[in-house]
Design a protein around this motif. Structure first.
Motif, PDB file in Angstrom:
ATOM      1  N   MET A 143       0.820  -1.036   0.094  1.00 16.98           N
ATOM      2  CA  MET A 143      -0.141  -0.010   0.130  1.00 16.98           C
ATOM      3  C   MET A 143       0.534   1.408  -0.109  1.00 16.98           C
ATOM      4  SD  MET A 143      -3.170  -0.675   3.053  1.00 16.98           S
ATOM      5  CE  MET A 143      -2.364  -0.851   4.319  1.00 16.98           C
ATOM      6  N   ARG A 144       0.377   2.572  -0.433  1.00 16.40           N
ATOM      7  CA  ARG A 144       1.264   3.063  -0.595  1.00 16.40           C
ATOM      8  C   ARG A 144       0.683   4.313   0.349  1.00 16.40           C
ATOM      9  NH1 ARG A 144       0.190   8.498  -3.625  1.00 16.40           N
ATOM     10  NH2 ARG A 144      -1.466   7.756  -4.160  1.00 16.40           N
ATOM     11  N   ALA A 145       1.449   5.017   1.092  1.00 17.42           N
ATOM     12  CA  ALA A 145       0.859   5.915   2.465  1.00 17.42           C
ATOM     13  C   ALA A 145       0.725   7.160   1.315  1.00 17.42           C
ATOM     14  CB  ALA A 145       2.476   6.526   3.301  1.00 17.42           C
ATOM     15  N   LEU A 146      -0.886   7.369   1.948  1.00 16.70           N
ATOM     16  CA  LEU A 146      -2.066   9.135   1.934  1.00 16.70           C
ATOM     17  C   LEU A 146      -0.841   9.560   2.788  1.00 16.70           C
ATOM     18  CD1 LEU A 146      -4.959   7.208   0.847  1.00 16.70           C
ATOM     19  CD2 LEU A 146      -3.112   7.830  -0.737  1.00 16.70           C
ATOM     20  N   TRP A 147      -0.155   9.815   3.764  1.00 13.14           N
ATOM     21  CA  TRP A 147      -0.159  10.897   4.316  1.00 13.14           C
ATOM     22  C   TRP A 147       1.353  10.806   5.497  1.00 13.14           C
ATOM     23  CZ3 TRP A 147      -0.462  12.229   9.374  1.00 13.14           C
ATOM     24  CH2 TRP A 147      -0.736  13.222  10.272  1.00 13.14           C
ATOM     25  N   SER A 148       1.488  11.261   5.846  1.00  9.31           N
ATOM     26  CA  SER A 148       3.184  11.280   6.361  1.00  9.31           C
ATOM     27  C   SER A 148       3.125  11.745   7.752  1.00  9.31           C
ATOM     28  CB  SER A 148       4.118  10.734   6.197  1.00  9.31           C
ATOM     29  OG  SER A 148       3.916   9.905   5.595  1.00  9.31           O
ATOM     30  N   GLY A 149       2.935  11.664   8.921  1.00 10.52           N
ATOM     31  CA  GLY A 149       2.813  12.730  10.030  1.00 10.52           C
ATOM     32  C   GLY A 149       2.691  12.318  11.710  1.00 10.52           C
ATOM     33  N   TYR A 150       2.403  12.599  12.593  1.00  9.61           N
ATOM     34  CA  TYR A 150       2.804  12.703  13.753  1.00  9.61           C
ATOM     35  C   TYR A 150       0.963  12.309  14.535  1.00  9.61           C
ATOM     36  CZ  TYR A 150       7.399  14.013  12.566  1.00  9.61           C
ATOM     37  OH  TYR A 150       8.175  14.020  12.181  1.00  9.61           O
ATOM     38  N   ILE A 151       0.797  11.106  15.525  1.00  8.15           N
ATOM     39  CA  ILE A 151       0.157  11.780  16.670  1.00  8.15           C
ATOM     40  C   ILE A 151       0.185  11.902  17.599  1.00  8.15           C
ATOM     41  CG2 ILE A 151      -1.573  10.221  18.160  1.00  8.15           C
ATOM     42  CD1 ILE A 151      -2.119   8.044  15.894  1.00  8.15           C
ATOM     43  N   SER A 152       0.084  12.974  18.040  1.00  7.86           N
ATOM     44  CA  SER A 152       0.309  13.688  19.760  1.00  7.86           C
ATOM     45  C   SER A 152      -0.844  13.405  20.943  1.00  7.86           C
ATOM     46  CB  SER A 152       0.718  15.207  19.368  1.00  7.86           C
ATOM     47  OG  SER A 152       0.732  15.186  20.425  1.00  7.86           O
ATOM     48  N   PHE A 153      -0.330  12.951  21.612  1.00 11.15           N
ATOM     49  CA  PHE A 153      -1.333  12.811  22.359  1.00 11.15           C
ATOM     50  C   PHE A 153      -0.569  12.938  24.069  1.00 11.15           C
ATOM     51  CE2 PHE A 153      -0.015   8.527  22.005  1.00 11.15           C
ATOM     52  CZ  PHE A 153       0.345   7.732  23.911  1.00 11.15           C
ATOM     53  N   GLY A 154      -0.716  14.357  24.513  1.00 12.23           N
ATOM     54  CA  GLY A 154       0.029  14.456  26.078  1.00 12.23           C
ATOM     55  C   GLY A 154       1.250  14.946  25.996  1.00 12.23           C
ATOM     56  N   LEU A 155       2.481  14.392  26.149  1.00 12.61           N
ATOM     57  CA  LEU A 155       3.679  14.894  25.662  1.00 12.61           C
ATOM     58  C   LEU A 155       4.191  14.169  24.973  1.00 12.61           C
ATOM     59  CD1 LEU A 155       5.089  16.067  29.128  1.00 12.61           C
ATOM     60  CD2 LEU A 155       4.387  17.333  27.180  1.00 12.61           C
ATOM     61  N   VAL A 156       3.096  12.637  23.931  1.00  9.69           N
ATOM     62  CA  VAL A 156       3.977  11.632  23.352  1.00  9.69           C
ATOM     63  C   VAL A 156       3.552  12.295  22.340  1.00  9.69           C
ATOM     64  CG1 VAL A 156       3.383   8.886  23.185  1.00  9.69           C
ATOM     65  CG2 VAL A 156       3.522  10.280  25.560  1.00  9.69           C
ATOM     66  N   THR A 157       4.576  11.716  21.525  1.00 10.00           N
ATOM     67  CA  THR A 157       4.209  12.332  19.968  1.00 10.00           C
ATOM     68  C   THR A 157       5.093  11.284  19.409  1.00 10.00           C
ATOM     69  OG1 THR A 157       4.630  14.040  20.158  1.00 10.00           O
ATOM     70  CG2 THR A 157       4.896  13.668  18.143  1.00 10.00           C
ATOM     71  N   LEU A 158       3.926  10.138  17.919  1.00 10.14           N
ATOM     72  CA  LEU A 158       4.980   8.972  17.080  1.00 10.14           C
ATOM     73  C   LEU A 158       4.553   9.196  15.883  1.00 10.14           C
ATOM     74  CD1 LEU A 158       2.324   6.025  17.057  1.00 10.14           C
ATOM     75  CD2 LEU A 158       1.718   7.613  19.195  1.00 10.14           C
TER      76      LEU A 158
ATOM     77  N   THR B 163      -2.812  20.693  12.504  1.00 14.80           N
ATOM     78  CA  THR B 163      -2.968  19.662  12.287  1.00 14.80           C
ATOM     79  C   THR B 163      -2.848  19.118  11.041  1.00 14.80           C
ATOM     80  OG1 THR B 163      -5.314  20.915  11.101  1.00 14.80           O
ATOM     81  CG2 THR B 163      -4.600  19.711  14.060  1.00 14.80           C
ATOM     82  N   ARG B 164      -1.920  20.385   9.979  1.00 14.71           N
ATOM     83  CA  ARG B 164      -1.172  19.949   8.733  1.00 14.71           C
ATOM     84  C   ARG B 164      -0.432  18.420   8.772  1.00 14.71           C
ATOM     85  NH1 ARG B 164       2.430  20.904   6.067  1.00 14.71           N
ATOM     86  NH2 ARG B 164       3.260  22.647   7.464  1.00 14.71           N
ATOM     87  N   LYS B 165      -0.048  18.569   9.715  1.00 12.87           N
ATOM     88  CA  LYS B 165       1.319  17.079   9.704  1.00 12.87           C
ATOM     89  C   LYS B 165       0.612  16.423  11.114  1.00 12.87           C
ATOM     90  CE  LYS B 165       4.067  16.456   7.625  1.00 12.87           C
ATOM     91  NZ  LYS B 165       4.116  15.703   6.458  1.00 12.87           N
ATOM     92  N   THR B 166       0.137  16.756  11.800  1.00 17.24           N
ATOM     93  CA  THR B 166      -0.157  16.069  13.659  1.00 17.24           C
ATOM     94  C   THR B 166      -2.074  15.487  13.652  1.00 17.24           C
ATOM     95  OG1 THR B 166       1.888  17.664  14.216  1.00 17.24           O
ATOM     96  CG2 THR B 166       0.118  16.286  15.486  1.00 17.24           C
ATOM     97  N   VAL B 167      -1.813  14.491  13.841  1.00 17.27           N
ATOM     98  CA  VAL B 167      -2.982  14.461  14.098  1.00 17.27           C
ATOM     99  C   VAL B 167      -3.710  14.402  15.922  1.00 17.27           C
ATOM    100  CG1 VAL B 167      -5.044  11.798  14.938  1.00 17.27           C
ATOM    101  CG2 VAL B 167      -3.246  11.702  13.097  1.00 17.27           C
ATOM    102  N   ASP B 168      -3.984  14.972  15.738  1.00 15.52           N
ATOM    103  CA  ASP B 168      -3.329  16.270  17.277  1.00 15.52           C
ATOM    104  C   ASP B 168      -4.991  15.853  18.277  1.00 15.52           C
ATOM    105  OD1 ASP B 168      -3.313  17.941  19.222  1.00 15.52           O
ATOM    106  OD2 ASP B 168      -4.592  19.502  18.911  1.00 15.52           O
ATOM    107  N   VAL B 169      -4.588  14.829  18.857  1.00 13.76           N
ATOM    108  CA  VAL B 169      -6.035  14.072  19.987  1.00 13.76           C
ATOM    109  C   VAL B 169      -6.211  15.047  21.119  1.00 13.76           C
ATOM    110  CG1 VAL B 169      -5.957  12.195  21.479  1.00 13.76           C
ATOM    111  CG2 VAL B 169      -4.666  11.704  19.429  1.00 13.76           C
ATOM    112  N   LEU B 170      -7.875  15.505  21.207  1.00 20.23           N
ATOM    113  CA  LEU B 170      -8.050  16.578  22.189  1.00 20.23           C
ATOM    114  C   LEU B 170      -8.826  15.285  23.224  1.00 20.23           C
ATOM    115  CD1 LEU B 170     -10.210  17.646  19.229  1.00 20.23           C
ATOM    116  CD2 LEU B 170      -7.760  18.623  19.916  1.00 20.23           C
ATOM    117  N   GLY B 171      -8.610  14.638  23.253  1.00 23.16           N
ATOM    118  CA  GLY B 171      -9.436  13.665  24.349  1.00 23.16           C
ATOM    119  C   GLY B 171      -9.743  12.187  24.394  1.00 23.16           C
TER     120      GLY B 171
END
Length: 257
Positions: free
Chosen positions: A1-16, A86-94
């Motif tokens: 599969m080809r990636a459609l989006w690359s970035g990060y998931i951020s929850f609290g101070l954890v970023t992956l 949020t252009r490069k980050t999946v920003d977890v709100l809760g």
């Protein structure tokens, strides 16, 4: 599969670091638009309304129209520096219970994969934590040219990101409910019928439109005609219809749909 989006998931101070992949692939029936009189293909062309010239995709940009009617042309390079976190980050709100997400909000699913070695352990942690906590993560992410609401949930040891419609995008209907009363006997029979019809395996169900279309094509080519399916008859005696449905359900072979 080809990636459609690359970035990060951020929850609290954890970023992956992660990548998103298309989770669905819709199947069409193989039809295309033609001229009814001669069967010739209909082609859609991208034409500039000012000079009437056909425009190649390489010359197509985005336009933003201001209140004064003036159009600002935005190139992909312009959107690449959009000042939006949020252009490069999946920003977890809760985190909330999945049942608290109205299913009408669900839009499109994406598989989420860890990107690189540094993302493996926090990815596994988020999968396990969501599964044990029994919740989904509510987030915001920008995909293509839109910021979307989303939920992230675990599935078979992986993460799935579902984009959601914004609440203001849901069209509220007029009151479509029925004021007609139902009896206890009708409710009892309806519930018994539901008990008889449990056990549908969605994985065994398939789209039959393509097969029906093929029958239609064969009939058209041979000059034959297809019998139209019978139109359902509205119920007059609800109790009788429920009782007949119960009998039919009991006689149905196990596993049939």
């Amino acid at each position: 599969m080809r990636a459609l989006w690359s970035g990060y998931i951020s929850f609290g101070l954890v970023t992956l670091p992660v990548q998103l992949f298309a989770a669905t692939e819709e199947h069409g029936a193989g039809m295309h638009q033609v001229h009814a009189s001669d069967g010739a293909r209909i082609r859609h062309r991208l034409v500039c309304e000012r000079d009437g010239r056909e425009v190649p995709r390489s010359e197509i940009a985005h336009g933003w129209e201001g209140l004064d009617g003036h159009t600002v042309v935005l190139l992909d390079d312009d959107l690449a520096v959009l000042p939006l976190p949020t252009r490069k980050t999946v920003d977890v709100l809760g985190f909330i219970q999945e049942r608290d997400v109205d299913p009408v909000l669900y839009s499109k699913p994406y598989w989420v994969g860890a990107a690189g070695e540094t993302g493996q352990r926090p990815y596994a942690l988020l999968v396990e934590a969501l599964a044990r906590h029994g919740t989904v993560a509510v987030a915001k992410v920008t995909l293509r040219t839109r910021e979307r609401l989303a939920v992230v949930r675990p599935r078979h040891g992986m993460l799935v990101l579902h984009t959601l419609l914004w609440p203001e995008e849901i069209r509220e209907p007029d009151d479509l409910s029925s004021a007609s009363p139902v009896t206890d006997r009708e409710l009892e029979l309806a519930e018994l019928l539901m008990d008889q019809l449990v056990g549908v395996d969605i994985a065994d169900l398939h789209d039959e439109y393509a097969a029906a279309l093929e029958q239609l094509v064969v009939a058209k080519q041979s000059g034959g005609e297809l019998a139209e399916p019978e139109e359902p008859v509205p119920v007059v005696d609800l109790i009788a219809a429920l009782e007949a449905s119960m009998r039919a359900a009991k006689e149905r072979p196990t596993g049939s749909s």
